[in-house]
Design a protein around this motif. Sequence first.
Motif, PDB file in Angstrom:
ATOM      1  N   LEU A 293     -14.068   2.558  -4.411  1.00 30.58           N
ATOM      2  CA  LEU A 293     -12.678   1.283  -2.973  1.00 30.58           C
ATOM      3  C   LEU A 293     -14.325   1.592  -1.918  1.00 30.58           C
ATOM      4  CD1 LEU A 293     -10.491   0.993  -2.717  1.00 30.58           C
ATOM      5  CD2 LEU A 293      -9.713   3.080  -1.015  1.00 30.58           C
TER       6      LEU A 293
ATOM      7  N   ILE B 266       0.608  -1.243   0.015  1.00 29.16           N
ATOM      8  CA  ILE B 266       0.170   0.065   0.282  1.00 29.16           C
ATOM      9  C   ILE B 266       0.688   0.999   0.144  1.00 29.16           C
ATOM     10  CG2 ILE B 266      -1.607   1.239   1.386  1.00 29.16           C
ATOM     11  CD1 ILE B 266      -3.137  -1.297   2.151  1.00 29.16           C
TER      12      ILE B 266
ATOM     13  N   TRP C 140      -7.506   9.219  -8.345  1.00 21.74           N
ATOM     14  CA  TRP C 140      -7.659   8.870  -6.797  1.00 21.74           C
ATOM     15  C   TRP C 140      -9.005   9.154  -6.443  1.00 21.74           C
ATOM     16  CZ3 TRP C 140      -7.618  11.472  -2.107  1.00 21.74           C
ATOM     17  CH2 TRP C 140      -7.546  12.611  -2.590  1.00 21.74           C
TER      18      TRP C 140
ATOM     19  N   LEU D  14     -11.885   6.863  -4.395  1.00 19.51           N
ATOM     20  CA  LEU D  14     -12.261   7.086  -2.983  1.00 19.51           C
ATOM     21  C   LEU D  14     -13.981   6.350  -2.859  1.00 19.51           C
ATOM     22  CD1 LEU D  14     -10.655   9.827  -1.553  1.00 19.51           C
ATOM     23  CD2 LEU D  14     -10.707   7.678  -0.617  1.00 19.51           C
TER      24      LEU D  14
ATOM     25  N   PHE E 143      -1.099   0.768  10.156  1.00 18.00           N
ATOM     26  CA  PHE E 143      -1.277   2.276   9.978  1.00 18.00           C
ATOM     27  C   PHE E 143       0.530   2.940  11.086  1.00 18.00           C
ATOM     28  CE2 PHE E 143      -5.586   0.905   9.981  1.00 18.00           C
ATOM     29  CZ  PHE E 143      -6.373   2.102   9.922  1.00 18.00           C
TER      30      PHE E 143
ATOM     31  N   GLY F  67      -4.694   4.681   1.853  1.00 18.44           N
ATOM     32  CA  GLY F  67      -3.671   4.739   2.898  1.00 18.44           C
ATOM     33  C   GLY F  67      -5.063   6.473   3.316  1.00 18.44           C
ATOM     34  N   ILE F  68      -5.069   6.905   2.807  1.00 16.35           N
ATOM     35  CA  ILE F  68      -6.243   8.598   2.562  1.00 16.35           C
ATOM     36  C   ILE F  68      -7.749   7.743   3.524  1.00 16.35           C
ATOM     37  CG2 ILE F  68      -7.887  10.008   1.741  1.00 16.35           C
ATOM     38  CD1 ILE F  68      -4.672  10.794   1.383  1.00 16.35           C
ATOM     39  N   LEU F  69      -7.848   6.882   2.635  1.00 10.43           N
ATOM     40  CA  LEU F  69      -8.918   6.079   3.816  1.00 10.43           C
ATOM     41  C   LEU F  69      -8.758   6.019   5.089  1.00 10.43           C
ATOM     42  CD1 LEU F  69     -12.047   5.947   2.152  1.00 10.43           C
ATOM     43  CD2 LEU F  69     -11.523   3.439   1.867  1.00 10.43           C
TER      44      LEU F  69
ATOM     45  N   MET G   1      -1.176  12.415   5.424  1.00 15.77           N
ATOM     46  CA  MET G   1      -0.516  10.500   5.463  1.00 15.77           C
ATOM     47  C   MET G   1       0.787  11.135   6.599  1.00 15.77           C
ATOM     48  SD  MET G   1      -1.078   8.423   3.501  1.00 15.77           S
ATOM     49  CE  MET G   1      -0.198   7.068   2.745  1.00 15.77           C
TER      50      MET G   1
ATOM     51  N   VAL H  28      -6.846   6.863   6.951  1.00 19.09           N
ATOM     52  CA  VAL H  28      -6.677   7.818   8.221  1.00 19.09           C
ATOM     53  C   VAL H  28      -8.118   8.537   7.990  1.00 19.09           C
ATOM     54  CG1 VAL H  28      -5.674  10.211   8.568  1.00 19.09           C
ATOM     55  CG2 VAL H  28      -4.462   8.711   7.017  1.00 19.09           C
TER      56      VAL H  28
ATOM     57  N   MET I  86      -1.005   9.555   9.857  1.00 19.19           N
ATOM     58  CA  MET I  86      -1.594   8.577  10.663  1.00 19.19           C
ATOM     59  C   MET I  86      -0.356   8.272  11.202  1.00 19.19           C
ATOM     60  SD  MET I  86      -2.488   5.887   8.464  1.00 19.19           S
ATOM     61  CE  MET I  86      -1.332   6.273   6.570  1.00 19.19           C
TER      62      MET I  86
ATOM     63  N   SER J 120      -5.332   5.913  -2.219  1.00 18.62           N
ATOM     64  CA  SER J 120      -7.057   6.247  -1.958  1.00 18.62           C
ATOM     65  C   SER J 120      -7.050   4.887  -0.711  1.00 18.62           C
ATOM     66  CB  SER J 120      -8.130   5.574  -2.614  1.00 18.62           C
ATOM     67  OG  SER J 120      -7.638   5.827  -4.005  1.00 18.62           O
TER      68      SER J 120
END
Lengths: 775, 547
Positions: free
Chosen positions: A576, A480, A569, A573, A635, B26-28, A504, B30, A507, B24
């Motif tokens: 996804l 990922i 992306w 979203l 994470f 990753g963003i999702l 990011m 978070v 996170m 996507s």
Amino acid sequence: MYRMSSKQSEKVYSTSKRVVRQDRMMRQIIRIGGMGIIISVLGIFVFILSQVLPLFFKAEVQRVASFHQNPGALGAIGLDEWGEIPFMATANGRIAFFRSNAPSQAPEWVAPFETNNDWKFYRYLPDSQRLLYGNALGQARWIQLKFSPNFDQDQRKINFDWVMSPIFDLQKTATDPEAEEEAETGTGANPTLLDLALGGQEDGILLAALVQMGDQTQVHILPLLQEETMMGSGDLKPGNPEIISDPFPSKPRKLQVNESGNAILVALDSGEIQYFISKNHTWTKQQSFVPFQGLPNPSVASMDLLLGGASVYLTHSGGKNVVFSLLIPHGETERRWVQVKSFPDLPGAAEKFAKSLRNRAFLVTSGPHAALNYGTTEAIRWEEDFSGPLLGAALSKKYHRLALFEAPDALHLYDLIDPHPEGGWKAFFGKIWYEGAPGPEYTWQSSGGSDAFEPKLSLIPLIVGTLKGTLYAMLFAVPISLLAAVYTSQFLDPNLKKVIKPIMEIMASLPSVILGFLAALWLAPRIENAVPSLILVILVLPPTILAFGALWQKLPQTLKTKLKPGREWLLLLPMLCLFSWLAWEAGPILEKWVFTVPDPQTGGVIADFRLWWTAKTGSAFEQRNSLVVGLIMGFAVIPIVFTLAEDSLAAVPNSLRSAALALGASRWQTAFKVILPAATAGIFSAIIIGFGRAVGETMIVLMATGNTPILDFDIFSGMRTLSANLAVELPEAPFHSTLYRALFLGSLVLFLMTFGVNSIAEMMRQRIRKKFKAL
Amino acid sequence: MKKRTKQITPSGEPWVWLTALGLSVGILMVASILGLIMYRGLEVFWPERAPLWSIRSGDDTLGTELVLGPEVLKQNKSAAHGPDAGTEIQIFQGNRESLGQAFRFISSSDIKAKTLPPEVIWIERMEYGKALGIPIALRLKDGTEIPFGAQNFLPNLDIKVTEAHERWEQIEDLEKNKIGKINREIKSIERKLKNLQGNETQQDNIASLVEKKSGLETQYEALANKARELRTLQDNPTLIYRLANGEQRELAVGQVVEYYFPNQLGFFDRLGMFWRHIGSFIVEAPREANTEGGVFPAIFGTLVMTVLMSLAVVPFGVLGAIYLSEYAKSGLALRLVRIAVNNLAGVPSIVFGVFGLGFFVYMVGGSIDSLFFSDRLPTPTFGTGGIFWASLTLALLTVPVVIVSTEEALASVPRGAREGALALGASKWQSIRRVILPAAAPGVLTGAILAMARGAGEVAPLMLVGVVKLAPSLPLDTTFPFVHLDRKFMHLGFHIFDLAFQSPDSEAAIPMVFATTLLLIALILVLNLGAILLRERLRKKYATGNF
């Protein structure tokens, strides 16, 4: 014209003294402070190392005093609990006590036996401080030694005393007519006591002897029961003597009784050892074995029990020395003696033996050679060669002093400094055959219920657990984060990049205690019922997105231009979410279709992944498992790998990119064939640093696994990592105990793992920087 | 080759989409984790309606059972439970002391009706968590009862609860402050007496101390009696209410923390109550093994520890960075030191905890105890975990962060500024102090904030060096010497760990865990965002700084 004198100009242009002084002072302060802080930071490693090193030291033995006294025929030597009063017992029943603080003073002799009526010394039992004697009438008695501290004006003085036991007749009691008859019909010759032994604790004692009558030798036993009176424990009352063995085929040499008084070992001249045990008050021969089979003259030269009585130390006249232990071998149901350890050869048979009452250490002598061995780790803690043969050996109860008798007349007393006898390389990283285990193994089990429990401190299961957690985290995080890094650096709309990277990074700043709590109490119960859904999501998503990408290209150009390149992306979203949800909901269908097990009660099938997994693989399905840890640790790892990989991809000189695009390569071709190869080392170092983070993660694994130290890589079982182990055990570990130091060793391993891995990554990064500078 | 040129779409486009998937996801991740924590954390403070469920009871299909309480969770029944799959809902029914469990699962298919009776009362109690029921009457001290329907029921209840709260405050003031102070004085006199023991020349002194001590003891007795009296007053009046299953209960008003009628509240009432709940969560102390009440001591402990840590880490970190970048001779050694400092940031935090325990607590703390506090031994003073050692441990943990970011900031100060200062005749220290450091200040500040964010979120090392689940007193208070460096402390992160894993009823604790989590995340995100924004500003400011 005005002219400045040279002196004046010097004054005007020179810096004021105050400034110079201040500058010099600050230079010193900064140098000292800066170097100090750096040294103290690096001092962490040194400090931890200093706490660990004593684990690998050998025993230190320092002579305290030597006493010179020729006892004639020496029986045994011994030490009191404080190690201050060494004593020697002669073969004919006299005892000499020495005082360690007055080595030149003559010993105090005592002679407990009024007349010398053929009492012969057999052995000294250090755990109960009894000197055991027998005579030619088949009788036994002992002298119980007593030591007690006496405080006089803050000065401790140890007093000694002795109590004589009654005489016990091993052959008969008046109330036993059968035995009487036997005695009458016997050959009439006096019995010979070949060996005499004693075992048992407060409630009952077992006396055992090898008794030779004519040319027949058998084991005679006499149980002694502690009488309970109103005043507490009373006298020892002899029970019925018994003969528990058949006549031995060859002459027996040695006899041993275990600490609980329910097992007897007899070594024969032929090399055979016979093992008798008592079950429900009947004695049976359980096993017979020949430890030195195959050697010329296989007879056992010495046989001594180690602490706990479940291991026996055997030597051969050739110097071979081994330990046999009682255990249930794989595939068998009965306990039997099996060779588990061997030590380096001695010069000859072991002559004197003294075991520690604290641990598995024992002192052994052979001729002029003395060695202190540790039973569990097969390590020699200390050894030394003397000039004269050694005729006696003793270890203090606290394992802090030892004594040796060197012929002809020297009794040496030593300080024994060995705080961590169970330590050593092998204890922490090697396979060890622990007492009672069916084979050598790597085990971490620092505490146990019973006194005979031996801490097992192998770090291997913890290291394996650490690597296991890391492995699953990396399996999830690396794909990922790398995909995201490639996209962000190569394709993403530059305006969005400013937003994406901080998101990011957020996170990365999530405290791991929060991740751990979510893993354990939120994610784990949900995953437990939905493994098929998860499998489906992972399997379905990438092909779906690839197919969608291919489809997108087929769309008319007018529609395609609506989406700016670098914003794919955003479209992904919702997709996804949609596909994940669909796959998630379809999970139970997959479960019904594939993961079924027959129901033994109804004959139907149950669709349950957990049962299916256990049935198929035979390994357990735990709620808090590696999968959960891997997902949540993602994470913690994803943002690190993402940021570093993105940095290194973005650092590839733009000229490469422009050149590729100018030559007609597509943006994917440029990214995949030109940029990615150039950034390989950087990406690799990003992965390594992510690995380092996962290795040291504590709270997530502490909370989201069962913390069982196991040695497997199953995805649905838990683990215990080095870091979680520290958090669990260190608060309870006594200061400077072996466990404490072993835990420091664990943290040192953790330190070295992460520090080493990070150093590699750092060096790789520096090399790329140089490379790119050249471009 | 010909075929290639004909291709209209550039090759590899689907793969670009695959990489987009990575971002996507990753963003999702978070978004979903922050969303989850936000939702579950705020939900705790929102006053829920409490419906009355009538459900089919047990085996008897005709029987009806009443359950009162809000729905917490709806889930599919696990297939392992048998063939009768369906949904089941989890209801929070409270009244732990009489119903046995605060939560209850009911099958959706068993539900006959769901109503919202307006008279339902929701009582937050000092013990046993929440109570839900229908009020019957208020029984006063003299035995008279005011029935629920009566006009003066609510005003009376309100007055009595307020009175009880005031009394609790008095009791707390008596027991914690006044009695505590006397206790401390008695202890210090006892220590003095112990030291003077056997000393013939000090007889007068001893006598006066003994006298003082007995005086204090009588004061103590008087205060304790007063507190006891107040406590007995708390038993009256009592509130009588009925549970959903008909059982009647009586509760002393002194036990009521808060009460409201959830089914009567309008939206704005609920919003007001929501804010009030958040407020009391922040300023109150925890109750009921931390599962109820607020988290004030944990917030306070976290802040004090973070501030102490910053006081230790910022000056030394900056000193180290100035040395490395301005004074140290560059060469292989410097490069190695720099790599080592960098890598230290990657060493697991638990290793620092191990070091802190071994070095600070046992070695340094043990020596301090034997030198200065030998009269208190064997009870350790500094030889056990405490806020000072925890702060120092975290300072060591975060010092690489400060060094690295300060060095970066120092390096980004334009060469021109540096040379300009030197050219004007400033000494090295003058140029550092007046030119370089002010220019680098935002960067230093960024590092300090990042260090604080990291320190505030670390739990693992704290577990070894002095964090506790419940500290009797705060590390900073009004008794001399005001800052108690040897005290153990509470911490938000450890509070989460403790609630989630060591509380007796972990299910009841989950809402509190989420609320605490939200608070901690908010704290850390604010710190981090501040650092990120500052960094961006710094970059802009010096982006064109080469002149």
